[in-house]
Enzyme design. Sequence first.
Site, short mmCIF file in Angstrom:
data_model
loop_
_atom_site.label_atom_id
_atom_site.label_comp_id
_atom_site.label_asym_id
_atom_site.label_seq_id
_atom_site.Cartn_x
_atom_site.Cartn_y
_atom_site.Cartn_z
N HIS A 265 0.01 52.00 31.21
CA HIS A 265 -0.61 51.94 32.54
C HIS A 265 0.42 52.16 33.65
O HIS A 265 0.37 53.17 34.32
CB HIS A 265 -1.39 50.64 32.77
CG HIS A 265 -2.45 50.37 31.77
ND1 HIS A 265 -3.49 51.26 31.52
CD2 HIS A 265 -2.65 49.33 30.92
CE1 HIS A 265 -4.26 50.77 30.58
NE2 HIS A 265 -3.78 49.60 30.20
N ASP A 316 -7.46 53.74 25.30
CA ASP A 316 -7.46 52.32 25.61
C ASP A 316 -8.72 51.62 25.11
O ASP A 316 -8.87 51.40 23.91
CB ASP A 316 -7.26 52.14 27.11
CG ASP A 316 -6.90 50.70 27.49
OD1 ASP A 316 -6.92 49.82 26.62
OD2 ASP A 316 -6.60 50.45 28.66
#
Length: 448
Positions: A265, A316
Site C-alpha cells: 500500500h 489484496d
Amino acid sequence: MALWFERAWIDKDWAKDVRLTIADGRIASIETGVAVAPDDERHRVALPGLCNVHSHGFQRGMAGLSERRSRPDDNFWSWREIMYRFLDRLTPDDVAAITAQAYAEMLETGFTRAGEFHYLHHDPAGATYADPAEMAGAIVRASGETGIGLTLLPVFYAHGNFDAAPPSHGQRRFLNDVDSFAALLDASRSKLAGDANIGIAPHSLRAVTPGELAALLELSPTGPVHIHAAEQVKEVADCVAWSGARPVEWLLRNAGVDGRWCLIHSTHLDADEVQRLAASGAVAGLCPITEGNLGDGIFPAVDYLAAGGRFGVGTDSNILVDAAQELRALEYSQRLAQRARALLASEEAPFVGANLFARAVQGGAQALGVPAGLAVGHAADIVALDLDHPAFAGTDDATLLDRWIFAARAGAIDSVWRAGIKRVEKGCHVDADAIAAAFRACVARLLA
C-alpha cells in the site's frame, strides 16, 4: 512443445514471428522472425504473466458482503470487523476451496503467480493445529489445483496495535510469537513444490515490535519481505504517536529496507518518504481496486515513478480479480486526483499501458523473488491475447497494451500457460466448472 506467436513482448518491446520452445516448464529457446512450423501451436500475441504481489485468498469468499453502510463513519476499520466475523468459521478445506476460485480468476486475467500474504494460521478457537502449517497447506493445495505459481508469505502477527498492545478476540487465529512462527515457517516450507518459494511477512508495525522484526529478519536472511505500511491515516497518526515517525519513515530508518522488501500500500507518504522509498530499491505493492473499495486513499504514483520508484500490483481482498483493471485503476486514481490525463507515462515511455505493464512485470517479479519476463531459462508463464477481440480492432504495437488495459472487457485473454502447462483456454480456466462448484458449495454453507 513449441508455441508460435505473431508478436511477443520480450525485454519491454515487441518481437515479430516468435517461436517459444518449452521444456520442463521453462522457456528453452526463443526464435524471432521465423515462420510457423507444422507442429507449432499458433497464437496471436504473447505477454509475460504478471505477478500478483498481494493476495488474501480466503477473502474472495466475502466479496460483495461488506457494501452495506453500517455506520456514518464506515471505513477500513469497520470493514475489518466484518472480515473478522467471516473468517471465524473457516476450515482448511474452506480456505482451499475459496482460494482456488481466486487463483483461477487470477490466471484468467493474466496473473501467473500469487504472493499469498497468509495470516489465517490457527483453528477457530485460536489454537495451533497439530500441523502448524495446516492452513498453509490449504493455500498450497489451491495453488496445485489451479496451477498458479505461488510465493507463500507466512505472516507474523503478535499484537493488536503499536507499542505491543494486546490483540483483539478477532485476531486470535493469526497470533504467534517468534519461536512458534519459526516452527510455522519451517513447516510451511516443507509443503512447497515445484518452483514455489517462500518469504516472510511481518504484518505491520501495528502487529510486530522492533525487536520481533529484527528476529524475523534473522530467521529469514534471504528472500522476500512483505509488510503493510501506511495504508490508513489513523495508522500513520498512531505510528507517529508511538515512535515520532511515520510508518514508512520508521521502516526506512530502522529496518534495512532494500530490494527484497515490498511495502504493501504505502498510500500515505510525505514528499521525503516518496524520494527515500524510491531510492531504497524496494517495491511498493499497490492494490488499487481494494484501496478504492476500502476508501484508503490514493498512492502518490506520479511523484514516485518520477523518482525512479518500483511497483507491483496485487488483488489484496480479491473483491474483484482482474490484472488489467488493477493497472487501469492505478492510472485513473491519478487522473482523478490531479484532474489530468496520461499521468503514468513519460517522454521515454509515452504510452500509459505499455509503461504500466512493463513496470508491473519487473516490480512484481522482484517483489516475489522470481525472474521477470519472457527469457530463456525463465518459467514458461505466458499470456496470449486474442486479437480478434473488438477492443483490438486496427491496433498497432504502440497501442496494443493501452487497448487491453483501458478498452477491453472479458474475453481479451485467450490462453494462459503456467510453467508450460495451459491453464486457461478460450478465456476460461480449464477446471473452472469444478473449482466454481466447490466454491459455491463452500460459501453457501458458510453463509447459511
